[in-house]
Write a protein that holds these residues in place. Structure first.
Motif, PDB file in Angstrom:
ATOM      1  N   ILE A   1       0.815  -1.217   0.000  1.00 24.91           N
ATOM      2  CA  ILE A   1       0.000   0.000   0.000  1.00 24.91           C
ATOM      3  C   ILE A   1       0.848   1.266   0.000  1.00 24.91           C
ATOM      4  O   ILE A   1       0.385   2.334  -0.379  1.00 24.91           O
ATOM      5  CB  ILE A   1      -0.991  -0.005   1.186  1.00 24.91           C
ATOM      6  N   SER A   2       2.093   1.158   0.387  1.00 24.40           N
ATOM      7  CA  SER A   2       2.948   2.346   0.439  1.00 24.40           C
ATOM      8  C   SER A   2       3.282   2.888  -0.950  1.00 24.40           C
ATOM      9  O   SER A   2       3.856   3.964  -1.063  1.00 24.40           O
ATOM     10  CB  SER A   2       4.238   2.040   1.200  1.00 24.40           C
ATOM     11  N   VAL A   3       2.890   2.153  -2.007  1.00 25.35           N
ATOM     12  CA  VAL A   3       3.139   2.626  -3.360  1.00 25.35           C
ATOM     13  C   VAL A   3       2.401   3.939  -3.619  1.00 25.35           C
ATOM     14  O   VAL A   3       2.843   4.772  -4.410  1.00 25.35           O
ATOM     15  CB  VAL A   3       2.760   1.553  -4.408  1.00 25.35           C
ATOM     16  N   LEU A   4       1.290   4.172  -2.915  1.00 24.49           N
ATOM     17  CA  LEU A   4       0.525   5.398  -3.123  1.00 24.49           C
ATOM     18  C   LEU A   4       1.205   6.624  -2.527  1.00 24.49           C
ATOM     19  O   LEU A   4       0.833   7.742  -2.826  1.00 24.49           O
ATOM     20  CB  LEU A   4      -0.877   5.256  -2.534  1.00 24.49           C
ATOM     21  N   PHE A   5       2.199   6.414  -1.664  1.00 21.22           N
ATOM     22  CA  PHE A   5       2.924   7.542  -1.095  1.00 21.22           C
ATOM     23  C   PHE A   5       4.074   7.988  -1.993  1.00 21.22           C
ATOM     24  O   PHE A   5       4.735   8.969  -1.709  1.00 21.22           O
ATOM     25  CB  PHE A   5       3.426   7.204   0.309  1.00 21.22           C
ATOM     26  N   ASP A   6       4.284   7.256  -3.069  1.00 23.34           N
ATOM     27  CA  ASP A   6       5.265   7.653  -4.084  1.00 23.34           C
ATOM     28  C   ASP A   6       4.641   8.775  -4.908  1.00 23.34           C
ATOM     29  O   ASP A   6       3.543   8.628  -5.452  1.00 23.34           O
ATOM     30  CB  ASP A   6       5.608   6.446  -4.960  1.00 23.34           C
ATOM     31  N   ILE A   7       5.310   9.903  -5.001  1.00 24.03           N
ATOM     32  CA  ILE A   7       4.739  11.076  -5.658  1.00 24.03           C
ATOM     33  C   ILE A   7       4.457  10.828  -7.135  1.00 24.03           C
ATOM     34  O   ILE A   7       3.472  11.331  -7.681  1.00 24.03           O
ATOM     35  CB  ILE A   7       5.636  12.314  -5.442  1.00 24.03           C
ATOM     36  N   ALA A   8       5.258  10.020  -7.799  1.00 26.65           N
ATOM     37  CA  ALA A   8       5.030   9.717  -9.214  1.00 26.65           C
ATOM     38  C   ALA A   8       3.756   8.890  -9.393  1.00 26.65           C
ATOM     39  O   ALA A   8       2.979   9.139 -10.323  1.00 26.65           O
ATOM     40  CB  ALA A   8       6.224   8.978  -9.798  1.00 26.65           C
ATOM     41  N   LYS A   9       3.521   7.943  -8.510  1.00 33.14           N
ATOM     42  CA  LYS A   9       2.309   7.118  -8.586  1.00 33.14           C
ATOM     43  C   LYS A   9       1.075   7.937  -8.234  1.00 33.14           C
ATOM     44  O   LYS A   9       0.023   7.794  -8.851  1.00 33.14           O
ATOM     45  CB  LYS A   9       2.410   5.902  -7.660  1.00 33.14           C
ATOM     46  N   LEU A  10       1.195   8.810  -7.238  1.00 26.84           N
ATOM     47  CA  LEU A  10       0.082   9.668  -6.852  1.00 26.84           C
ATOM     48  C   LEU A  10      -0.268  10.623  -7.993  1.00 26.84           C
ATOM     49  O   LEU A  10      -1.442  10.859  -8.283  1.00 26.84           O
ATOM     50  CB  LEU A  10       0.423  10.452  -5.588  1.00 26.84           C
ATOM     51  N   LYS A  11       0.739  11.135  -8.663  1.00 28.92           N
ATOM     52  CA  LYS A  11       0.522  12.005  -9.812  1.00 28.92           C
ATOM     53  C   LYS A  11      -0.205  11.245 -10.920  1.00 28.92           C
ATOM     54  O   LYS A  11      -1.112  11.781 -11.554  1.00 28.92           O
ATOM     55  CB  LYS A  11       1.866  12.528 -10.315  1.00 28.92           C
ATOM     56  N   TYR A  12       0.160  10.001 -11.123  1.00 23.82           N
ATOM     57  CA  TYR A  12      -0.479   9.148 -12.128  1.00 23.82           C
ATOM     58  C   TYR A  12      -1.971   8.983 -11.810  1.00 23.82           C
ATOM     59  O   TYR A  12      -2.823   9.110 -12.681  1.00 23.82           O
ATOM     60  CB  TYR A  12       0.233   7.792 -12.162  1.00 23.82           C
ATOM     61  N   VAL A  13      -2.298   8.715 -10.541  1.00 21.83           N
ATOM     62  CA  VAL A  13      -3.692   8.553 -10.125  1.00 21.83           C
ATOM     63  C   VAL A  13      -4.461   9.858 -10.336  1.00 21.83           C
ATOM     64  O   VAL A  13      -5.599   9.850 -10.822  1.00 21.83           O
ATOM     65  CB  VAL A  13      -3.772   8.087  -8.654  1.00 21.83           C
ATOM     66  N   LEU A  14      -3.869  10.983  -9.997  1.00 20.21           N
ATOM     67  CA  LEU A  14      -4.530  12.274 -10.162  1.00 20.21           C
ATOM     68  C   LEU A  14      -4.754  12.618 -11.636  1.00 20.21           C
ATOM     69  O   LEU A  14      -5.787  13.184 -11.997  1.00 20.21           O
ATOM     70  CB  LEU A  14      -3.727  13.371  -9.471  1.00 20.21           C
ATOM     71  N   ILE A  15      -3.807  12.280 -12.484  1.00 24.41           N
ATOM     72  CA  ILE A  15      -3.964  12.525 -13.921  1.00 24.41           C
ATOM     73  C   ILE A  15      -5.104  11.682 -14.485  1.00 24.41           C
ATOM     74  O   ILE A  15      -5.900  12.179 -15.294  1.00 24.41           O
ATOM     75  CB  ILE A  15      -2.646  12.262 -14.677  1.00 24.41           C
TER      76      ILE A  15
END
Length: 84
Positions: free
Chosen positions: A39-53
């Motif tokens: 679950i810590s993958v969501l704290f990666d800023i690149a992954k979070l940016k991907y979800v937001l996009i």
């Protein structure tokens, strides 16, 4: 259900767009978690940016579709006037 006219939005269009945004973002996050098994993958800023996009793209697509269709669900067609 009431549909907005060609070139216009109402509050329900915005709410449905927000709903689709939330669903697509949540599903994208779940896929990322399942792929990495952490679950810590969501704290990666690149992954979070991907979800937001993904969420922003979903919202923009839905709102544009609603703006460009009339209440009869015809794409790029003006409202037909009925004679009384």
């Amino acid at each position: 259900m009431r549909k907005s006219e060609f070139g216009k939005l109402d509050i329900y269009d915005i709410l449905k767009g927000a709903f689709f945004t939330a669903v697509s973002s949540i599903l994208t996050a779940v896929i990322l978690i399942l792929e990495s098994a952490d679950i810590s993958v969501l704290f990666d800023i690149a992954k979070l940016k991907y979800v937001l996009i993904i969420g922003l793209t979903t919202f923009t697509t839905y709102v544009l579709k609603r703006i460009l269709t009339n209440s009869n669900n015809k794409f790029l067609k003006n409202e037909t006037k009925t004679r009384c």
